[in-house]
Design a protein around this motif. Structure first.
Motif, PDB file in Angstrom:
ATOM      1  N   VAL A 281      47.861  91.307   0.600  1.00  0.00           N
ATOM      2  CA  VAL A 281      47.058  91.361  -0.482  1.00  0.00           C
ATOM      3  C   VAL A 281      46.567  93.279  -0.596  1.00  0.00           C
ATOM      4  CG1 VAL A 281      44.830  90.850  -0.633  1.00  0.00           C
ATOM      5  CG2 VAL A 281      45.995  88.965   0.136  1.00  0.00           C
ATOM      6  N   GLU A 282      46.161  93.619   0.260  1.00  0.00           N
ATOM      7  CA  GLU A 282      46.306  94.807   0.379  1.00  0.00           C
ATOM      8  C   GLU A 282      47.040  95.134  -0.034  1.00  0.00           C
ATOM      9  OE1 GLU A 282      43.149  97.024   3.320  1.00  0.00           O
ATOM     10  OE2 GLU A 282      42.386  95.263   3.524  1.00  0.00           O
ATOM     11  N   LYS A 283      47.869  95.266   0.425  1.00  0.00           N
ATOM     12  CA  LYS A 283      49.442  96.896   0.372  1.00  0.00           C
ATOM     13  C   LYS A 283      49.771  96.598  -1.272  1.00  0.00           C
ATOM     14  CE  LYS A 283      54.013  97.303   1.776  1.00  0.00           C
ATOM     15  NZ  LYS A 283      55.408  96.944   3.420  1.00  0.00           N
ATOM     16  N   VAL A 284      50.006  94.625  -1.479  1.00  0.00           N
ATOM     17  CA  VAL A 284      50.435  95.023  -2.809  1.00  0.00           C
ATOM     18  C   VAL A 284      49.362  95.722  -3.801  1.00  0.00           C
ATOM     19  CG1 VAL A 284      51.323  92.628  -4.976  1.00  0.00           C
ATOM     20  CG2 VAL A 284      52.008  92.768  -1.898  1.00  0.00           C
ATOM     21  N   ASN A 285      48.312  95.237  -4.036  1.00  0.00           N
ATOM     22  CA  ASN A 285      47.246  95.682  -4.938  1.00  0.00           C
ATOM     23  C   ASN A 285      46.837  97.152  -4.802  1.00  0.00           C
ATOM     24  OD1 ASN A 285      45.925  92.779  -5.506  1.00  0.00           O
ATOM     25  ND2 ASN A 285      44.919  92.838  -3.999  1.00  0.00           N
ATOM     26  N   SER A 286      47.001  97.772  -3.691  1.00  0.00           N
ATOM     27  CA  SER A 286      47.123  99.090  -3.653  1.00  0.00           C
ATOM     28  C   SER A 286      48.085  99.516  -4.276  1.00  0.00           C
ATOM     29  CB  SER A 286      47.648  99.838  -2.278  1.00  0.00           C
ATOM     30  OG  SER A 286      46.018  99.253  -1.662  1.00  0.00           O
ATOM     31  N   ALA A 287      49.178  98.900  -3.957  1.00  0.00           N
ATOM     32  CA  ALA A 287      50.525  99.706  -4.710  1.00  0.00           C
ATOM     33  C   ALA A 287      50.213  99.641  -6.358  1.00  0.00           C
ATOM     34  CB  ALA A 287      52.217  99.076  -4.440  1.00  0.00           C
TER      35      ALA A 287
ATOM     36  N   GLU B  53      40.822  87.218   4.552  1.00  0.00           N
ATOM     37  CA  GLU B  53      39.295  87.357   4.620  1.00  0.00           C
ATOM     38  C   GLU B  53      38.180  88.481   4.062  1.00  0.00           C
ATOM     39  OE1 GLU B  53      38.693  87.532   9.012  1.00  0.00           O
ATOM     40  OE2 GLU B  53      39.683  86.242   9.660  1.00  0.00           O
ATOM     41  N   ASN B  54      38.626  89.652   3.352  1.00  0.00           N
ATOM     42  CA  ASN B  54      37.738  90.340   3.144  1.00  0.00           C
ATOM     43  C   ASN B  54      37.980  90.050   1.769  1.00  0.00           C
ATOM     44  OD1 ASN B  54      36.524  91.671   5.278  1.00  0.00           O
ATOM     45  ND2 ASN B  54      38.837  92.488   5.902  1.00  0.00           N
ATOM     46  N   TYR B  55      37.983  88.964   0.825  1.00  0.00           N
ATOM     47  CA  TYR B  55      38.142  88.583  -0.332  1.00  0.00           C
ATOM     48  C   TYR B  55      37.149  89.464  -1.549  1.00  0.00           C
ATOM     49  CZ  TYR B  55      34.414  84.744  -0.756  1.00  0.00           C
ATOM     50  OH  TYR B  55      33.356  84.725  -0.799  1.00  0.00           O
ATOM     51  N   LYS B  56      35.922  89.989  -0.764  1.00  0.00           N
ATOM     52  CA  LYS B  56      35.337  90.092  -2.139  1.00  0.00           C
ATOM     53  C   LYS B  56      35.062  91.734  -2.120  1.00  0.00           C
ATOM     54  CE  LYS B  56      31.128  86.807  -0.989  1.00  0.00           C
ATOM     55  NZ  LYS B  56      29.962  86.404  -1.043  1.00  0.00           N
ATOM     56  N   ASP B  57      34.838  92.432  -0.767  1.00  0.00           N
ATOM     57  CA  ASP B  57      35.483  93.622  -1.715  1.00  0.00           C
ATOM     58  C   ASP B  57      36.839  93.955  -1.764  1.00  0.00           C
ATOM     59  OD1 ASP B  57      33.233  94.431   0.581  1.00  0.00           O
ATOM     60  OD2 ASP B  57      34.355  94.433   2.287  1.00  0.00           O
TER      61      ASP B  57
ATOM     62  N   LYS C 193      38.197  75.210  -0.794  1.00  0.00           N
ATOM     63  CA  LYS C 193      36.852  75.879  -0.943  1.00  0.00           C
ATOM     64  C   LYS C 193      36.723  77.429  -0.410  1.00  0.00           C
ATOM     65  CE  LYS C 193      35.525  75.750   4.575  1.00  0.00           C
ATOM     66  NZ  LYS C 193      35.273  75.627   5.972  1.00  0.00           N
ATOM     67  N   LYS C 194      37.892  77.925  -0.079  1.00  0.00           N
ATOM     68  CA  LYS C 194      38.444  78.885  -0.149  1.00  0.00           C
ATOM     69  C   LYS C 194      39.324  79.346  -1.403  1.00  0.00           C
ATOM     70  CE  LYS C 194      41.399  78.485   3.474  1.00  0.00           C
ATOM     71  NZ  LYS C 194      42.789  78.411   4.544  1.00  0.00           N
ATOM     72  N   MET C 195      39.521  78.453  -2.312  1.00  0.00           N
ATOM     73  CA  MET C 195      39.771  78.897  -3.424  1.00  0.00           C
ATOM     74  C   MET C 195      38.723  79.283  -4.532  1.00  0.00           C
ATOM     75  SD  MET C 195      43.207  80.014  -3.977  1.00  0.00           S
ATOM     76  CE  MET C 195      45.092  79.259  -3.416  1.00  0.00           C
ATOM     77  N   MET C 196      38.261  78.408  -4.001  1.00  0.00           N
ATOM     78  CA  MET C 196      36.432  77.969  -4.915  1.00  0.00           C
ATOM     79  C   MET C 196      36.241  79.435  -4.426  1.00  0.00           C
ATOM     80  SD  MET C 196      35.835  74.004  -4.101  1.00  0.00           S
ATOM     81  CE  MET C 196      34.401  74.197  -5.999  1.00  0.00           C
ATOM     82  N   ARG C 197      35.704  79.566  -3.515  1.00  0.00           N
ATOM     83  CA  ARG C 197      35.087  80.926  -3.482  1.00  0.00           C
ATOM     84  C   ARG C 197      35.310  81.928  -3.795  1.00  0.00           C
ATOM     85  NH1 ARG C 197      35.686  81.742   3.227  1.00  0.00           N
ATOM     86  NH2 ARG C 197      37.332  82.635   3.480  1.00  0.00           N
ATOM     87  N   ILE C 198      36.795  82.109  -4.251  1.00  0.00           N
ATOM     88  CA  ILE C 198      37.426  83.327  -4.982  1.00  0.00           C
ATOM     89  C   ILE C 198      37.226  83.152  -6.395  1.00  0.00           C
ATOM     90  CG2 ILE C 198      39.562  84.672  -5.314  1.00  0.00           C
ATOM     91  CD1 ILE C 198      40.732  83.532  -2.436  1.00  0.00           C
ATOM     92  N   ILE C 199      37.577  82.019  -6.266  1.00  0.00           N
ATOM     93  CA  ILE C 199      37.136  82.382  -8.203  1.00  0.00           C
ATOM     94  C   ILE C 199      35.910  82.011  -8.153  1.00  0.00           C
ATOM     95  CG2 ILE C 199      37.329  80.318 -10.106  1.00  0.00           C
ATOM     96  CD1 ILE C 199      39.604  79.219  -7.854  1.00  0.00           C
ATOM     97  N   ASP C 200      34.825  82.080  -7.754  1.00  0.00           N
ATOM     98  CA  ASP C 200      33.347  81.990  -7.584  1.00  0.00           C
ATOM     99  C   ASP C 200      33.218  83.491  -7.560  1.00  0.00           C
ATOM    100  OD1 ASP C 200      30.606  81.434  -8.562  1.00  0.00           O
ATOM    101  OD2 ASP C 200      30.346  81.478  -6.326  1.00  0.00           O
ATOM    102  N   PHE C 201      33.536  84.565  -7.222  1.00  0.00           N
ATOM    103  CA  PHE C 201      33.347  85.871  -6.654  1.00  0.00           C
ATOM    104  C   PHE C 201      33.974  86.603  -8.082  1.00  0.00           C
ATOM    105  CE2 PHE C 201      32.988  89.714  -4.828  1.00  0.00           C
ATOM    106  CZ  PHE C 201      31.783  89.907  -4.274  1.00  0.00           C
ATOM    107  N   ALA C 202      35.204  85.932  -7.850  1.00  0.00           N
ATOM    108  CA  ALA C 202      35.435  87.249  -9.147  1.00  0.00           C
ATOM    109  C   ALA C 202      35.347  86.390 -10.392  1.00  0.00           C
ATOM    110  CB  ALA C 202      37.893  86.564  -9.401  1.00  0.00           C
ATOM    111  N   SER C 203      34.295  85.143 -10.654  1.00  0.00           N
ATOM    112  CA  SER C 203      34.299  85.562 -12.268  1.00  0.00           C
ATOM    113  C   SER C 203      33.110  86.124 -11.625  1.00  0.00           C
ATOM    114  CB  SER C 203      33.824  83.925 -11.846  1.00  0.00           C
ATOM    115  OG  SER C 203      33.271  83.525 -13.367  1.00  0.00           O
ATOM    116  N   GLU C 204      32.328  86.135 -11.048  1.00  0.00           N
ATOM    117  CA  GLU C 204      30.988  86.942 -10.814  1.00  0.00           C
ATOM    118  C   GLU C 204      31.346  88.827 -11.636  1.00  0.00           C
ATOM    119  OE1 GLU C 204      28.335  86.823  -7.156  1.00  0.00           O
ATOM    120  OE2 GLU C 204      29.038  84.498  -7.304  1.00  0.00           O
ATOM    121  N   GLN C 205      32.420  89.126 -10.745  1.00  0.00           N
ATOM    122  CA  GLN C 205      33.131  90.407 -10.926  1.00  0.00           C
ATOM    123  C   GLN C 205      33.473  90.547 -12.366  1.00  0.00           C
ATOM    124  OE1 GLN C 205      32.212  93.214  -8.889  1.00  0.00           O
ATOM    125  NE2 GLN C 205      31.294  91.160  -7.947  1.00  0.00           N
TER     126      GLN C 205
END
Length: 287
Positions: free
Chosen positions: A63-69, A93-97, A124-136
């Motif tokens: 996640v971090e490596k690919v997104n940073s690139a 784990e640090n999906y919000k950040d 629930k792990k997918m749902m929390r990502i979708i939820d927070f991404a939508s908040e952003q």
């Protein structure tokens, strides 16, 4: 303006190996070399102004490596007409950040792929990502339906997607492959008309099989013209996004498929780019 909302590129050093592996799994042909330059050449030939690049994170470690690139290279990609999304994995784990970091760097959406991430979309792990991404304010694009390379199980069934819509209510939720690849009756009956977007990637017309490889039971599962038009009518042309899944479809040929449908000039304009332009209304996307 013509925008392909669903494409894939890979680093030059590994693109050939990635395409060969995925081609073996899906028994289908690829139409570019998988690089950003290959996509740009395909776009020029097809008359496409922009393509959206969708990374797929197959492990949390990526996640971090690919997104940073992608963040570092997004201006170079934009010079080629390629707008890149970020990616997320349910075990990160640090999906919000990370989602905040993507937004701050003007990445306007993320791709998730429940099948390649071996996690149901209503986990629930997918749902929390979708939820927070939508908040952003981020667009969330998910693979939807059977995956031609992993066809033993559907991780994104229509009932699961309806659960996301009901409980999370994401504002910018895009379902790839016309809502649920291969399960068109379910889409037409239960999903068309929901507050989501469908992209047309790898869903219309014949699938180009790689003759050197054995077949798969789903090669004939793409939408017929009649079924596509019924879904568009019920869902609304203003919620359909032109998309090819390049390199797995030829962009030039795919535009011709859409263009020949008996839709109005305004409907084709919306599908081929206007809907995507509005959805991508994020600071600096087209500047």
């Amino acid at each position: 303006m013509t925008i392909d909302f669903h494409t894939h590129t890979f680093p030059d050093a590994i693109s050939g190996k990635v395409l060969e592996k995925l081609s073996r799994l899906s028994h289908t042909k690829y139409f570019t070399d998988g690089s950003a330059g290959g996509l740009a050449a395909s776009m020029k030939k097809a008359g496409i102004d922009y393509s959206v690049n969708l990374p797929v994170m197959t492990s949390a470690d990526q996640v971090e490596k690919v997104n940073s690139a992608l963040i570092a290279g997004q201006e170079s990609l934009k010079d080629l007409g390629i707008l890149t999304f970020g990616g997320m994995h349910p075990d990160y784990e640090n999906y919000k950040d990370e989602l905040i970091r993507l937004r701050q760097h003007k990445i306007c959406g993320i791709k998730i792929h429940p099948a390649y991430q071996n996690t149901d979309i209503d986990d629930k792990k997918m749902m929390r990502i979708i939820d927070f991404a939508s908040e952003q304010g981020l667009i969330v694009l998910t693979h939807a339906g059977i995956d031609i390379g992993i066809y033993g199980r559907n991780y994104t069934s229509v009932p699961q997607i309806l659960k996301i819509i009901d409980e999370v209510r994401p504002e910018k939720f895009v379902l790839a492959h016309m809502g649920n690849w291969g399960l068109w009756e379910d889409v037409e009956r239960d999903l068309a008309g929901a507050p989501v977007w469908f992209d047309t990637a790898f869903a219309i017309g014949p699938i180009t099989q790689d003759d050197a490889k054995s077949g798969t039971p789903y090669l004939s599962f793409n939408l017929t013209e009649e079924a596509f038009l019924r879904i568009v009518k019920k869902h609304g042309a203003d919620r359909i996004l032109f998309a090819t899944d390049s390199p797995w479809e030829d962009q030039s040929d795919y535009i011709k498929r859409i263009s020949r449908f008996p839709l109005s000039k305004e409907e084709k304009k919306m599908i081929l780019g206007e809907n995507a332009r509005k959805l991508l209304s994020f600071p600096s996307v087209f500047s």
